[in-house]
Scaffold this active site. Structure first.
Site, PDB file in Angstrom:
ATOM      1  N   HIS A   5       4.460   5.615  20.393  1.00 50.11           N
ATOM      2  CA  HIS A   5       3.596   4.639  19.536  1.00 50.11           C
ATOM      3  C   HIS A   5       4.408   3.346  19.323  1.00 50.11           C
ATOM      4  CE1 HIS A   5       0.387   7.561  17.821  1.00 50.11           C
ATOM      5  NE2 HIS A   5       0.487   7.753  18.871  1.00 50.11           N
ATOM      6  N   ASN A   6       5.912   3.514  19.037  1.00 48.14           N
ATOM      7  CA  ASN A   6       6.482   2.107  18.740  1.00 48.14           C
ATOM      8  C   ASN A   6       7.284   1.759  19.713  1.00 48.14           C
ATOM      9  OD1 ASN A   6       6.872   4.350  16.130  1.00 48.14           O
ATOM     10  ND2 ASN A   6       5.685   2.792  15.797  1.00 48.14           N
TER      11      ASN A   6
ATOM     12  N   THR B  45      24.985   9.144   8.569  1.00 46.82           N
ATOM     13  CA  THR B  45      23.576   9.276   8.032  1.00 46.82           C
ATOM     14  C   THR B  45      22.649   8.827   9.345  1.00 46.82           C
ATOM     15  OG1 THR B  45      23.542   7.066   7.264  1.00 46.82           O
ATOM     16  CG2 THR B  45      24.104   8.913   5.716  1.00 46.82           C
ATOM     17  N   GLY B  46      23.189   7.936  10.202  1.00 42.25           N
ATOM     18  CA  GLY B  46      22.329   7.326  11.291  1.00 42.25           C
ATOM     19  C   GLY B  46      21.755   6.073  10.823  1.00 42.25           C
TER      20      GLY B  46
ATOM     21  N   ARG C 187      -3.608   0.578  22.311  1.00 38.92           N
ATOM     22  CA  ARG C 187      -3.689  -0.076  21.089  1.00 38.92           C
ATOM     23  C   ARG C 187      -2.378  -0.233  20.434  1.00 38.92           C
ATOM     24  NH1 ARG C 187      -4.695   5.547  20.135  1.00 38.92           N
ATOM     25  NH2 ARG C 187      -3.973   6.398  18.166  1.00 38.92           N
ATOM     26  N   HIS C 188      -1.376   0.713  20.677  1.00 39.56           N
ATOM     27  CA  HIS C 188       0.133   0.632  20.485  1.00 39.56           C
ATOM     28  C   HIS C 188       0.634  -0.618  20.707  1.00 39.56           C
ATOM     29  CE1 HIS C 188      -0.701   4.379  18.806  1.00 39.56           C
ATOM     30  NE2 HIS C 188      -0.977   5.075  19.802  1.00 39.56           N
TER      31      HIS C 188
ATOM     32  N   GLY D 105      23.044   3.367   8.728  1.00 39.41           N
ATOM     33  CA  GLY D 105      23.867   2.029   8.849  1.00 39.41           C
ATOM     34  C   GLY D 105      23.886   1.397  10.265  1.00 39.41           C
TER      35      GLY D 105
ATOM     36  N   ASP E 281      30.151   5.631  15.247  1.00 35.32           N
ATOM     37  CA  ASP E 281      31.434   5.611  14.573  1.00 35.32           C
ATOM     38  C   ASP E 281      32.199   6.770  14.450  1.00 35.32           C
ATOM     39  OD1 ASP E 281      30.114   7.062  12.312  1.00 35.32           O
ATOM     40  OD2 ASP E 281      30.235   5.393  10.929  1.00 35.32           O
TER      41      ASP E 281
HETATM   42  C1  RB5 Z   1      31.075   6.155   7.313  1.00 40.60           C
HETATM   43  O1  RB5 Z   1      31.718   7.041   6.199  1.00 40.60           O
HETATM   44  C2  RB5 Z   1      29.653   6.231   6.664  1.00 40.60           C
HETATM   45  O2  RB5 Z   1      29.306   5.387   5.814  1.00 40.60           O
HETATM   46  C3  RB5 Z   1      28.613   5.846   8.108  1.00 40.60           C
HETATM   47  O3  RB5 Z   1      28.923   6.936   8.934  1.00 40.60           O
HETATM   48  C4  RB5 Z   1      27.120   5.940   8.018  1.00 40.60           C
HETATM   49  O4  RB5 Z   1      26.756   7.085   7.259  1.00 40.60           O
HETATM   50  C5  RB5 Z   1      26.657   4.610   7.291  1.00 40.60           C
HETATM   51  O5  RB5 Z   1      25.304   4.577   7.506  1.00 40.60           O
END
Ligand code: RB5
Length: 144
Positions: free
Chosen positions: A100-101, A69-70, A134-135, A72, A10
């Protein structure tokens, strides 16, 4: 054969996504960077879904997605059948989600970690193979 890697983010992660694109292209990967290209506010679910569809369809072998944050964008990608995506802020986890995954997508938080660590995480993810054994049963259970 050159591995095709889907890449998307994003608006919060455009700079880091571009650095990752350059980094993995220099290593010989075929990078399918589907944007976005401007820093205009956008919505991470659609970018996560678009990259996930490239991986789920077999067009790309693996995918790397980013948002602030990675988290969402990872949640959105994991809604696509066949996608196993984990958020990583350390290289050990990036190796283990492949080993493993059998994760086929990696998610990174651009507001969480710096460029050096992000590139190391990407290298760990791309250079590790699924161990099977096993995985494999456990991954089949996820899919079921
Ligand atoms: C965008 O502001 C923020 O919410 C998005 O990049 C992300 O962190 C969501 O999980």
């Amino acid at each position: 054969m050159t591995k095709r890697i889907a890449l998307s983010s994003d608006h919060a992660a455009i700079d880091l996504r571009r650095k990752i694109a350059d980094h993995i292209a220099a290593k010989g990967y075929d990078v399918v960077d589907i944007g976005p290209v401007t820093t205009e506010n956008t919505h991470y679910p659609k970018h996560g879904q678009a990259a996930a569809q490239l991986v789920a369809s077999g067009d790309c072998a693996l995918g790397i997605i980013l948002c602030g944050t990675g988290q969402g964008i990872m949640m959105a990608a994991n809604k696509v059948r066949g996608i196993r995506c984990g958020v990583c802020s350390d290289s050990f986890s990036a190796r283990m989600i492949r080993a493993h995954n059998d994760a086929n997508m990696l998610s990174i938080g651009a507001r969480v970690i710096g460029e050096g660590l992000a590139l190391d995480i990407v290298d760990a993810f791309l250079s590790t193979e699924f161990e099977g054994g096993r995985h494999a049963l456990r991954v089949d259970m996820i899919e079921a």
